[in-house]
Design a protein around this motif. Structure first.
Motif, PDB file in Angstrom:
ATOM      1  N   ALA A  69       0.788  -1.170   0.177  1.00 40.85           N
ATOM      2  CA  ALA A  69      -0.224  -0.069   0.044  1.00 40.85           C
ATOM      3  C   ALA A  69       0.883   1.142   0.096  1.00 40.85           C
ATOM      4  CB  ALA A  69      -0.927  -0.092   1.052  1.00 40.85           C
ATOM      5  N   GLU A  70       1.971   1.273   0.928  1.00 39.92           N
ATOM      6  CA  GLU A  70       2.713   2.511   0.880  1.00 39.92           C
ATOM      7  C   GLU A  70       3.508   2.719  -0.465  1.00 39.92           C
ATOM      8  OE1 GLU A  70       4.274   5.084   3.185  1.00 39.92           O
ATOM      9  OE2 GLU A  70       2.039   4.482   3.570  1.00 39.92           O
ATOM     10  N   GLU A  71       3.954   1.302  -1.357  1.00 41.79           N
ATOM     11  CA  GLU A  71       4.478   1.604  -2.212  1.00 41.79           C
ATOM     12  C   GLU A  71       3.789   2.147  -3.531  1.00 41.79           C
ATOM     13  OE1 GLU A  71       6.296  -1.645  -5.285  1.00 41.79           O
ATOM     14  OE2 GLU A  71       7.074  -1.969  -3.356  1.00 41.79           O
ATOM     15  N   GLU A  72       2.465   1.830  -3.267  1.00 43.78           N
ATOM     16  CA  GLU A  72       1.393   2.369  -4.407  1.00 43.78           C
ATOM     17  C   GLU A  72       0.756   3.655  -3.979  1.00 43.78           C
ATOM     18  OE1 GLU A  72       1.069   1.280  -7.562  1.00 43.78           O
ATOM     19  OE2 GLU A  72       2.189  -0.468  -7.426  1.00 43.78           O
ATOM     20  N   GLY A  73       1.010   3.855  -2.757  1.00 46.85           N
ATOM     21  CA  GLY A  73       0.086   5.358  -2.345  1.00 46.85           C
ATOM     22  C   GLY A  73      -1.266   4.912  -2.158  1.00 46.85           C
ATOM     23  N   HIS A  74      -1.638   3.897  -1.925  1.00 45.89           N
ATOM     24  CA  HIS A  74      -2.983   3.556  -1.976  1.00 45.89           C
ATOM     25  C   HIS A  74      -3.266   2.754  -0.722  1.00 45.89           C
ATOM     26  CE1 HIS A  74      -7.055   3.703  -3.492  1.00 45.89           C
ATOM     27  NE2 HIS A  74      -7.072   2.538  -3.449  1.00 45.89           N
ATOM     28  N   HIS A  75      -4.144   2.890   0.450  1.00 44.41           N
ATOM     29  CA  HIS A  75      -4.324   2.478   1.454  1.00 44.41           C
ATOM     30  C   HIS A  75      -5.427   1.795   1.874  1.00 44.41           C
ATOM     31  CE1 HIS A  75      -1.024   5.309   1.415  1.00 44.41           C
ATOM     32  NE2 HIS A  75      -0.421   4.200   1.985  1.00 44.41           N
ATOM     33  N   PRO A  76      -5.666   0.527   2.313  1.00 43.69           N
ATOM     34  CA  PRO A  76      -6.923  -0.086   2.811  1.00 43.69           C
ATOM     35  C   PRO A  76      -7.162   0.014   4.061  1.00 43.69           C
ATOM     36  CG  PRO A  76      -5.106  -1.759   2.870  1.00 43.69           C
ATOM     37  CD  PRO A  76      -4.443  -0.521   2.572  1.00 43.69           C
ATOM     38  N   ALA A  77      -8.442  -0.337   4.573  1.00 38.87           N
ATOM     39  CA  ALA A  77      -8.617  -0.843   5.995  1.00 38.87           C
ATOM     40  C   ALA A  77      -8.267  -2.105   6.194  1.00 38.87           C
ATOM     41  CB  ALA A  77     -10.097  -0.526   6.125  1.00 38.87           C
ATOM     42  N   ILE A  78      -7.486  -2.403   7.213  1.00 42.65           N
ATOM     43  CA  ILE A  78      -7.094  -3.755   7.444  1.00 42.65           C
ATOM     44  C   ILE A  78      -7.370  -4.088   8.936  1.00 42.65           C
ATOM     45  CG2 ILE A  78      -5.046  -5.369   7.733  1.00 42.65           C
ATOM     46  CD1 ILE A  78      -3.793  -3.483   5.945  1.00 42.65           C
ATOM     47  N   LEU A  79      -8.179  -5.193   9.134  1.00 36.47           N
ATOM     48  CA  LEU A  79      -8.426  -5.725  10.534  1.00 36.47           C
ATOM     49  C   LEU A  79      -7.718  -6.883  10.584  1.00 36.47           C
ATOM     50  CD1 LEU A  79     -10.072  -6.046  13.098  1.00 36.47           C
ATOM     51  CD2 LEU A  79     -11.871  -7.090  11.743  1.00 36.47           C
ATOM     52  N   THR A  80      -6.908  -7.092  11.745  1.00 43.92           N
ATOM     53  CA  THR A  80      -5.948  -8.134  11.932  1.00 43.92           C
ATOM     54  C   THR A  80      -6.274  -8.837  13.226  1.00 43.92           C
ATOM     55  OG1 THR A  80      -4.075  -7.173  10.663  1.00 43.92           O
ATOM     56  CG2 THR A  80      -3.673  -8.951  12.054  1.00 43.92           C
ATOM     57  N   GLU A  81      -6.746 -10.131  12.940  1.00 39.13           N
ATOM     58  CA  GLU A  81      -7.134 -10.912  14.183  1.00 39.13           C
ATOM     59  C   GLU A  81      -6.365 -12.263  14.069  1.00 39.13           C
ATOM     60  OE1 GLU A  81     -11.651 -10.654  14.601  1.00 39.13           O
ATOM     61  OE2 GLU A  81     -11.212 -10.488  12.396  1.00 39.13           O
ATOM     62  N   TRP A  82      -6.621 -12.888  15.490  1.00 40.95           N
ATOM     63  CA  TRP A  82      -5.838 -14.144  15.246  1.00 40.95           C
ATOM     64  C   TRP A  82      -6.545 -15.150  14.115  1.00 40.95           C
ATOM     65  CZ3 TRP A  82      -6.173 -19.398  15.097  1.00 40.95           C
ATOM     66  CH2 TRP A  82      -5.033 -19.978  15.671  1.00 40.95           C
ATOM     67  N   GLY A  83      -5.366 -15.481  13.254  1.00 44.02           N
ATOM     68  CA  GLY A  83      -5.633 -16.351  12.135  1.00 44.02           C
ATOM     69  C   GLY A  83      -6.310 -15.800  11.121  1.00 44.02           C
ATOM     70  N   ARG A  84      -6.618 -14.522  10.904  1.00 38.66           N
ATOM     71  CA  ARG A  84      -7.456 -14.047   9.878  1.00 38.66           C
ATOM     72  C   ARG A  84      -7.171 -12.605   9.940  1.00 38.66           C
ATOM     73  NH1 ARG A  84     -13.512 -15.167  11.248  1.00 38.66           N
ATOM     74  NH2 ARG A  84     -12.257 -14.948  13.317  1.00 38.66           N
ATOM     75  N   VAL A  85      -7.130 -11.999   8.537  1.00 42.76           N
ATOM     76  CA  VAL A  85      -6.859 -10.925   8.237  1.00 42.76           C
ATOM     77  C   VAL A  85      -8.006 -10.299   7.084  1.00 42.76           C
ATOM     78  CG1 VAL A  85      -5.440  -8.935   7.129  1.00 42.76           C
ATOM     79  CG2 VAL A  85      -4.559 -10.806   8.603  1.00 42.76           C
ATOM     80  N   THR A  86      -8.685  -9.150   7.512  1.00 42.43           N
ATOM     81  CA  THR A  86      -9.623  -8.814   6.725  1.00 42.43           C
ATOM     82  C   THR A  86      -9.159  -7.607   5.891  1.00 42.43           C
ATOM     83  OG1 THR A  86     -11.610  -9.580   7.980  1.00 42.43           O
ATOM     84  CG2 THR A  86     -12.152  -7.994   6.168  1.00 42.43           C
ATOM     85  N   VAL A  87      -9.216  -7.177   4.644  1.00 37.29           N
ATOM     86  CA  VAL A  87      -8.923  -6.358   3.649  1.00 37.29           C
ATOM     87  C   VAL A  87      -9.998  -5.666   3.176  1.00 37.29           C
ATOM     88  CG1 VAL A  87      -6.999  -5.527   2.065  1.00 37.29           C
ATOM     89  CG2 VAL A  87      -6.427  -7.345   3.756  1.00 37.29           C
ATOM     90  N   THR A  88     -10.019  -4.143   3.248  1.00 39.05           N
ATOM     91  CA  THR A  88     -11.069  -3.699   2.432  1.00 39.05           C
ATOM     92  C   THR A  88     -10.524  -2.566   1.705  1.00 39.05           C
ATOM     93  OG1 THR A  88     -12.571  -4.147   4.273  1.00 39.05           O
ATOM     94  CG2 THR A  88     -13.314  -2.502   2.803  1.00 39.05           C
ATOM     95  N   TRP A  89     -10.813  -2.687   0.333  1.00 42.85           N
ATOM     96  CA  TRP A  89     -10.025  -1.429  -0.575  1.00 42.85           C
ATOM     97  C   TRP A  89     -11.295  -0.632  -1.079  1.00 42.85           C
ATOM     98  CZ3 TRP A  89      -5.213  -0.641  -1.093  1.00 42.85           C
ATOM     99  CH2 TRP A  89      -4.276  -1.559  -0.709  1.00 42.85           C
TER     100      TRP A  89
END
Length: 116
Positions: A69-89
């Motif tokens: 995201a930093e490399e592209e200059g475009h950032h998501p919402a990220i939810l990190t939990e035990w054993g799971r990551v939810t990414v929203t663009w």
């Protein structure tokens, strides 16, 4: 399909562009088939949940997505939990989806595939 998107670079979003129209979204959506199209607060977004064996793997993936995201200059919402990551663009400046969101969804898929 998504591999072509993953090779693309994000373009600068000026903020005066309209979000993708429904027909444009329908055309691009098959290129990121693992993602869901969700709408929150009237804003269309791409969202996917990624599964991991533990928190350390989930966190490592989160950091890799953050680096991309930093490399592209475009950032998501990220939810990190035990054993799971939810990414929203979505593109905050235009309040909806832009081609950049599909590019980053494809790049996120590649990061997940390379981590497994």
């Amino acid at each position: 399909m998504g591999e072509q998107l993953a090779k693309m670079k994000c373009s600068a979003c000026r903020g005066d562009e309209p979000p993708l129209a429904d027909g444009e979204i329908e055309d691009m959506f098959p290129r990121v088939p693992e993602w869901d199209l969700v709408e929150r607060d009237g804003v269309k977004r791409l969202e996917r949940q990624f599964e991991f064996r533990n928190f350390a793997e989930a966190l490592a993936f989160t950091n890799r997505v953050g680096g991309a995201a930093e490399e592209e200059g475009h950032h998501p919402a990220i939810l990190t939990e035990w054993g799971r990551v939810t990414v929203t663009w979505w593109t905050h400046k235009i309040g909806g989806l832009h081609q950049n969101d599909f590019i980053m969804a494809a790049k996120t898929d590649d990061l997940y595939a390379s981590q497994k």
